[in-house]
Design an enzyme around this catalytic site. Structure first.
Site, short mmCIF file in Angstrom:
data_model
loop_
_atom_site.label_atom_id
_atom_site.label_comp_id
_atom_site.label_asym_id
_atom_site.label_seq_id
_atom_site.Cartn_x
_atom_site.Cartn_y
_atom_site.Cartn_z
CG ASN A 1 -1.16 12.59 -4.89
OD1 ASN A 1 -1.79 12.32 -3.85
ND2 ASN A 1 -0.76 11.67 -5.72
CD GLU B 1 -4.23 1.90 -2.83
OE1 GLU B 1 -3.27 1.88 -3.64
OE2 GLU B 1 -5.20 1.14 -2.91
CB CYS C 1 0.84 6.90 -6.37
SG CYS C 1 -0.92 6.71 -6.74
CD GLU D 1 -7.67 3.79 -1.48
OE1 GLU D 1 -7.05 4.50 -2.27
OE2 GLU D 1 -8.06 4.17 -0.35
P1 NAD Z 1 4.16 10.62 3.08
O1 NAD Z 1 4.40 9.18 3.24
O2 NAD Z 1 5.23 11.56 3.44
O3 NAD Z 1 2.89 11.06 3.95
C1 NAD Z 1 1.63 10.46 3.75
C2 NAD Z 1 0.77 10.74 4.96
O4 NAD Z 1 1.24 9.97 6.06
C3 NAD Z 1 0.76 12.18 5.43
O5 NAD Z 1 -0.54 12.52 5.83
C4 NAD Z 1 1.69 12.15 6.64
O6 NAD Z 1 1.42 13.16 7.59
C5 NAD Z 1 1.38 10.78 7.20
N1 NAD Z 1 2.42 10.19 8.05
C6 NAD Z 1 3.76 10.36 7.98
N2 NAD Z 1 4.38 9.62 8.92
C7 NAD Z 1 3.42 8.94 9.60
C8 NAD Z 1 3.43 8.00 10.66
N3 NAD Z 1 4.56 7.58 11.22
N4 NAD Z 1 2.25 7.50 11.10
C9 NAD Z 1 1.09 7.89 10.53
N5 NAD Z 1 1.02 8.78 9.51
C10 NAD Z 1 2.17 9.31 9.04
O7 NAD Z 1 3.70 10.80 1.57
P2 NAD Z 1 3.44 12.15 0.76
O8 NAD Z 1 4.77 12.79 0.52
O9 NAD Z 1 2.36 12.92 1.40
O10 NAD Z 1 2.86 11.59 -0.60
C11 NAD Z 1 3.66 11.15 -1.64
C12 NAD Z 1 3.76 9.64 -1.64
O11 NAD Z 1 2.46 9.07 -1.62
C13 NAD Z 1 4.43 9.10 -2.88
O12 NAD Z 1 5.28 8.02 -2.54
C14 NAD Z 1 3.28 8.59 -3.71
O13 NAD Z 1 3.61 7.61 -4.63
C15 NAD Z 1 2.35 8.10 -2.66
N6 NAD Z 1 0.97 8.06 -3.15
C16 NAD Z 1 0.36 6.84 -3.35
C17 NAD Z 1 -0.91 6.77 -3.86
C18 NAD Z 1 -1.60 5.45 -4.10
O14 NAD Z 1 -2.81 5.41 -4.18
N7 NAD Z 1 -0.88 4.33 -4.22
C19 NAD Z 1 -1.60 7.94 -4.16
C20 NAD Z 1 -0.96 9.16 -3.94
C21 NAD Z 1 0.33 9.21 -3.43
#
Ligand code: NAD
Length: 485
Positions: free
Chosen positions: A154, A251, A285, A459
């Site tokens: 995002n 996060e 998020c 962060e």
């Molecule tokens: P996701 O969990 O599908 O993927 C996040 C990242 O992790 C990607 O780069 C993915 O390739 C990687 N990944 C996936 N499996 C992995 C593994 N086993 N080991 C290491 N890396 C791995 O999330 P998304 O769909 O990209 O993003 C949406 C989610 O992120 C939502 O739940 C949102 O709330 C959260 N988010 C949180 C914040 C925050 O700061 N708290 C900010 C933005 C998004």
């Protein structure tokens, strides 16, 4: 118009773009049209190896620089980002589909803020002197080593810099893996850091999906992992890091409450709810997706919200008058459509949106459900799309208990003119990042992060320094050593 955004190569390692076409191709899709605008390749084991070796070599020399020297590089990078704000904002829009109206003020600029802030702090990162009578102790603040950053899709520019800036300020190096959905922006950040004088290998970008992330997390040369992503991914990454006692920052997701009391300023509360649900098409998020509105204010709130939603301009995200873009991927659009259908099936009242403008592209209208109850799926699960759930309440104690009845704890907001109530309620809400008469502000000076399943660590702000450095304690005896024998 054919839009392309093909980077020079997929990865950025040791100060240069590098390609390895043996890696799985990853199409880069412009969400507004569904057209493919670039292709990158997932990192092969050879690419991962080069990135980790480069990061390791660069870190040793970087840690020997003074903090002021390190900070100068980061601050220069901030200036370069600001000077290229428009170009970087356009790239962010192509990567994510977020409207340029947003990206021009929220993405590269937030990334630059992080580099400037941590660049400014770098020269002041010290340990302590601890007087102990005749003896004394001191602490040395040391970097952790090679850090891995893993991003969500995002905020690709911001996430790269929110992780890199404190990491590099503390004397670490980084290998960053962007989300496979938005691989472009972090490459530009890597280029700019080199232009700003960062040594080759200090900040490397490798592409790939979860399997590449997992290889980075488990490599014994990696000291710390900072993930922005979903709770299920967070569990996996945290567990993998724990196997070798690595430091983590998590996060993760949320289902945050936004409580509007009967004495709230109606326009401000609606403004907060709009920002906390529809900015970035709801893909934030910390969004306040459970909007608890006092029963006495509810109909006025919904009526005025519907009026303000008439000003939504859905359209070409590169047109600066557009204020609402598409979902970032077809997959995410399908997830959101599923939740909207579930909301209707479970009896929530659809009061706005719920339709899907004709494609191509991954479009949805900002959607509002009223009469949502705590047990409904749309009130319990993170949707990560433009769906606002409005719930009623009457009593303060009751709404606090309901707001806290979730596994998540990222954010929370309160709208009221009664300041003592505002502070009293915020103190009882189980959330890491809170807002009073506002929503979703994220200045770099304020720590950002969650409690419960929403995350570990913080962060931004000086709090982030603790998560990218460790203390060595040194006891200094000034007199003789007294031993029993
Ligand atoms: P996701 O969990 O599908 O993927 C996040 C990242 O992790 C990607 O780069 C993915 O390739 C990687 N990944 C996936 N499996 C992995 C593994 N086993 N080991 C290491 N890396 C791995 O999330 P998304 O769909 O990209 O993003 C949406 C989610 O992120 C939502 O739940 C949102 O709330 C959260 N988010 C949180 C914040 C925050 O700061 N708290 C900010 C933005 C998004």
């Amino acid at each position: 118009m054919t839009v392309t955004a093909q980077p020079k190569a997929s990865h950025f390692i040791n100060g240069s773009y590098i390609e390895d076409k043996a890696g799985t191709p990853i199409p880069v899709i412009y969400p507004a049209t569904g057209a493919q605008i670039a292709t990158v390749h997932a990192a092969t084991p050879a690419i991962i190896e080069q990135a980790l070796q480069g990061a390791r070599a660069a870190q040793a020399a970087w840690a020997k620089c003074s903090g002021t020297e390190r900070g100068r590089v980061l601050r220069r990078a901030a200036d370069i980002i600001r000077a290229h704000n428009r170009q970087m904002s356009e790239l962010e829009t192509l990567d994510t589909g977020k409207p340029l109206q947003e990206t021009l003020v929220a993405d590269a600029s937030s990334a630059a803020d992080a580099l400037e802030y941590f660049g400014g702090l770098a020269g002041s990162l010290t340990g302590d002197h601890i007087p102990l009578g005749q003896d004394w102790a001191y602490t040395i603040r040391e970097p952790l080593g090679v850090c891995v950053g893993i991003g969500a899709w995002n905020y690709p520019t911001q996430i790269a810099c929110w992780k890199a800036a404190p990491a590099l300020a503390c004397g670490n190096s980084m290998v960053f893996k962007p989300s496979e959905t938005t691989p472009l922006c972090a490459l530009r950040v890597a280029e700019i850091l080199i232009e700003a004088g960062a040594p080759a290998g200090l900040f490397n970008v490798v592409q790939g999906a979860g399997d590449v992330g997992a290889q980075l997390v488990t490599d014994p040369r990696v000291a710390k992992v900072s993930l922005t992503g979903s709770v299920p991914t967070g569990r996996k990454v945290y567990a993998a890091a724990a196997a070798e006692m690595k430091h983590v920052t998590m996060e993760l997701g949320g289902k945050s409450p936004l409580i509007v009391f009967e004495d709230a300023d109606l326009e401000d509360a609606i403004g907060g709810a709009i920002l906390g649900n529809f900015y970035s098409s709801g893909q934030v998020c910390s969004n306040g997706t459970r909007v608890f509105v006092h029963k006495r204010l509810k109909e006025a709130f919904l009526g005025r919200l519907a009026e303000r939603l008439k000003d939504v301009r859905i359209g070409d995200p590169l047109d600066e008058t557009t204020n609402f873009g598409p979902m970032t991927s077809a997959a995410q659009l399908d997830i959101v459509k599923g939740y909207i259908a579930t909301g209707q099936r479970e009896g929530a009242r659809l009061v706005a949106g719920g339709r899907y403008p004709e494609g191509p592209g991954f479009w949805i209208e900002p959607t509002v459900f009223a009469d949502v109850t705590d047990d409904m799926t749309i009130a319990r699960e993170e949707i990560f799309g433009a769906v606002m759930c409005v719930l009623d309440f009457e009593e303060e104690d009751d709404v606090i208990a309901r707001a806290n009845a979730t596994q998540y704890g990222l954010s929370a907001g309160v709208f009221t003119r009664d300041l003592s109530r505002a502070h009293r309620v915020i103190a009882r809400l189980e959330a890491g990042t809170c807002f009073i008469n506002s929503y979703n502000d994220a200045p770099v000076e304020m720590p950002f992060g969650g409690v419960k399943m929403s995350g570990v660590g913080r962060e931004n702000a000086t709090a982030a320094i603790q998560h990218y450095s460790q203390l060595k304690s040194v006891y200094v005896r000034m007199g003789r050593v007294e031993a029993p024998f």
